[in-house]
Design an enzyme around this catalytic site. Structure first.
Site, PDB file in Angstrom:
ATOM      1  N   ILE A   1       0.955  -1.156   0.361  1.00 11.91           N
ATOM      2  CA  ILE A   1       0.184  -0.043  -0.082  1.00 11.91           C
ATOM      3  C   ILE A   1       0.786   1.399  -0.109  1.00 11.91           C
ATOM      4  CG2 ILE A   1      -1.729   1.374   1.381  1.00 11.91           C
ATOM      5  CD1 ILE A   1      -2.816  -1.449   2.164  1.00 11.91           C
TER       6      ILE A   1
ATOM      7  N   GLU B   1     -12.548   0.688  18.050  1.00 14.17           N
ATOM      8  CA  GLU B   1     -13.706   0.925  17.028  1.00 14.17           C
ATOM      9  C   GLU B   1     -14.663  -0.259  17.415  1.00 14.17           C
ATOM     10  OE1 GLU B   1     -11.707   0.296  13.125  1.00 14.17           O
ATOM     11  OE2 GLU B   1     -10.399   2.169  13.158  1.00 14.17           O
TER      12      GLU B   1
ATOM     13  N   CYS C   1      -4.396   5.580   7.761  1.00 11.59           N
ATOM     14  CA  CYS C   1      -5.510   5.010   7.073  1.00 11.59           C
ATOM     15  C   CYS C   1      -4.997   3.411   7.503  1.00 11.59           C
ATOM     16  CB  CYS C   1      -5.654   5.026   5.806  1.00 11.59           C
ATOM     17  SG  CYS C   1      -6.242   6.640   5.359  1.00 11.59           S
TER      18      CYS C   1
ATOM     19  N   HIS D   1     -13.464   4.197   9.229  1.00 13.55           N
ATOM     20  CA  HIS D   1     -12.641   2.959   8.594  1.00 13.55           C
ATOM     21  C   HIS D   1     -12.921   2.524   7.037  1.00 13.55           C
ATOM     22  CE1 HIS D   1      -9.990  -0.608  10.346  1.00 13.55           C
ATOM     23  NE2 HIS D   1      -9.891  -0.443   8.724  1.00 13.55           N
ATOM     24  N   LEU D   2     -12.755   3.509   6.389  1.00 16.30           N
ATOM     25  CA  LEU D   2     -13.370   3.338   4.811  1.00 16.30           C
ATOM     26  C   LEU D   2     -12.382   2.840   3.809  1.00 16.30           C
ATOM     27  CD1 LEU D   2     -15.913   6.581   4.372  1.00 16.30           C
ATOM     28  CD2 LEU D   2     -16.478   4.072   5.208  1.00 16.30           C
TER      29      LEU D   2
ATOM     30  N   ALA E   1     -11.057   0.285   2.774  1.00 16.54           N
ATOM     31  CA  ALA E   1     -11.413  -0.779   1.687  1.00 16.54           C
ATOM     32  C   ALA E   1     -12.834  -0.557   1.348  1.00 16.54           C
ATOM     33  CB  ALA E   1     -10.979  -1.940   2.448  1.00 16.54           C
TER      34      ALA E   1
END
Length: 525
Positions: free
Chosen positions: A151, A260, A229, A278-279, A281
């Site tokens: 990533i 979370e 992220c 937590h977007l 993915a």
């Protein structure tokens, strides 16, 4: 036909992959733990996302389970040690959402640089606060990437396209890889000192936990902007809040949090903090990709033995699996042979790979050797948990490789050391795929191992072969193959003979009573 349970929502295309490959797939989502526990014993595989909790209790009820596949990266909802102990492979899909997560980090960086969320809310509220939202350009700024794996490398590529300068800290980043990415590898303090933006792309480990703390922030440029992220525990939220309030940090963009789901957090409400739930993915493409990937991986494992992206055993690619298959049979036989002859506590196992096999992926072979070796002592052992069991029992395991061919073009030798002695067994492949034992305790012998084998060590004296043959004949035992080896004339000798039926204790006692016999054991493969 293998059976797979899909207990979280996956793409219909993923379900179809299982079915097209001849695997029965049941989709049962939203199961309560007791409901899952009641049915899990029927399945060879379990495909999940983040909702299903694969606990030790669930695994204890999963008598047939061979693999758990997580569509996504995180496996916090899987008890990996318990799965390993029960011989269950745990797979994830670390690359299926790499592009999506990297793009989200870039989007968060833009949002942070130009105050986009705040300006959006203000404009929707009927305000026109043009002068309030003075942003900064990304062009020419230095981006510091902490963690330059898959990533991080994509983020670096996108940042270079924005004409940013990129520095990266990653202990596993080689100088050659950094050069290929056209970025600069630096130490952590240098990154802190130079970066205008810092983005995190590292797993949460003891080494990376709280890597962004008050001490770290003090080393950063005044006005730095931080994007996370990756994992919430990488930064100390209290220290970040204090740094934003003091002006040391100009702002932060966070997609992950220490706790979370984050319904409340000390950073919420701060106008200099951009937050998303937590977007990383959460795109339709990424969700589809990881679902398809986990289905393919699980199907490959259940049908061919190929292991990809496993967290608790060595990987075996689909390309390697056919090459390794005959070696895996040989390794299993050698380990089993040594294990069945071991009568005292194991202290060490030394495995030599010589010739062609030394150039292959030998980690799975070592795991299979350990499985065979430990099987007589541990009923539930398999290639997944064998290395863990060996470690727990303080058995020292070592590997050596020598690509140079000896008497055979390819050879595996297993040497077992107990409290009493060391003994070895070696084998090779004939015709590329037929396992053969070629050496036992240093004595040359060529033998094929069948289902029922009589192993005898004896003194090399005339009359022994005839006496043994007569004894077996008297009991109606048919001999399939007969293999002999000796160190020297009149010295120690070894006999391996395949027979067509199991040998009873009575027959073995009579064999042991023959004058020249030192040891006799019935082996099964």
């Amino acid at each position: 036909m293998p059976k797979v349970l899909i207990s979280d929502k996956l793409s219909p295309a993923a379900v179809q992959i299982f079915k097209d490959r001849g695997i029965e797939a049941d989709v049962k989502t939203g199961l309560a733990p007791d409901e899952l526990k009641a049915i899990i014993g029927q399945y060879d595989g379990l495909a999940i996302r983040s909702n299903t909790k694969v606990t030790a209790d669930i695994l204890a009820a999963a008598g047939n389970l061979k693999v758990v596949g997580r569509a996504g990266i995180g496996v916090d909802n899987v008890d990996v040690p318990a799965a390993t102990a029960r011989g269950v492979v745990v797979m994830n899909t670390p690359f299926g959402n790499s592009v999506t997560t990297a793009e989200h980090a870039i989007a968060m960086m833009f949002a942070l640089a130009r105050d986009i969320p705040q300006a959006n809310a203000s404009t929707h509220a009927g305000k026109w606060e043009k002068s309030k939202f003075m942003g900064v350009e990304l062009t020419g700024k230095t981006l510091g990437i902490i963690g330059c794996g898959n990533i991080g490398a994509i983020v670096a590529d996108r940042a270079l396209g924005l004409r940013m300068k990129v520095v990266a800290y990653d202990p596993f980043l080689s100088a050659e890889r950094a050069k290929d990415l056209t970025i600069e590898k630096v130490d952590l303090d240098t990154l802190f000192a130079r970066a205008d933006f810092i983005t995190l792309h590292t797993p949460l480990t003891e080494a990376t936990k709280n890597i962004i703390s008050a001490d770290a922030i003090a080393k950063m440029k005044k006005g730095v902007r931080i994007i996370n992220c990756a994992r919430g525990g990488l930064l100390v939220e209290e220290d970040l809040k204090a740094a934003i309030e003091s002006g040391q940090v100009a702002g932060a963009a966070l997609d992950v949090f220490k706790a979370e789901p984050a319904k409340e957090n000390i950073l919420f409400g701060n106008e200099h903090v951009v937050c998303t739930p937590h977007l990383g993915a959460s795109t339709s493409e990424a969700q589809e990709n990881v679902a398809l990937q986990v289905a393919e991986q699980m199907a490959d494992y259940l049908l061919t033995g190929a292991v990809v992206n496993a967290l608790n055993m060595p990987s075996v690619s689909a390309e390697d699996a056919p090459k390794l298959r005959p070696y895996m049979k040989l390794a299993g036989q050698l380990g089993s042979f040594a294990g069945q002859l071991t009568e005292n506590a194991l202290k060490a196992v030394s495995i030599e790979y010589v010739g062609v096999v030394a150039g292959l992926n030998t980690k799975p072979l070592t795991a299979i050797i350990l499985e065979g070796l430990l099987k007589p002592m541990v009923e539930t052992v398999n290639m997944v948990n064998a290395p863990v069991i060996a470690k727990d029992r303080n058995i020292d395991v070592s590997e050596t490789k020598n690509a140079r061919e000896g008497d055979y073009h390819t050879l595996i030798r297993v040497t077992v050391t107990t409290e009493v002695r060391s003994r070895s067994v070696a084998g090779t492949l004939f015709g590329g795929d037929k396992p053969r034992v070629v050496e036992i305790k240093g004595i040359p012998i060529e033998a094929e191992l069948g289902e029922h084998v009589l192993y005898v060590t004896n003194q090399d004296k005339p009359g022994f072969i005839g006496a043994l043959g007569s004894l077996l004949g008297q009991h109606g035992v048919n001999i399939a193959t007969f293999h002999l080896g000796r160190a020297e004339a009149g010295g120690d000798a070894i006999l391996l003979t395949q027979v067509d039926q199991p040998l009873t204790d009575v027959i073995l006692e009579e064999v042991r009573a023959l004058p020249q016999v030192v040891q006799a054991k019935a082996l099964s493969f």
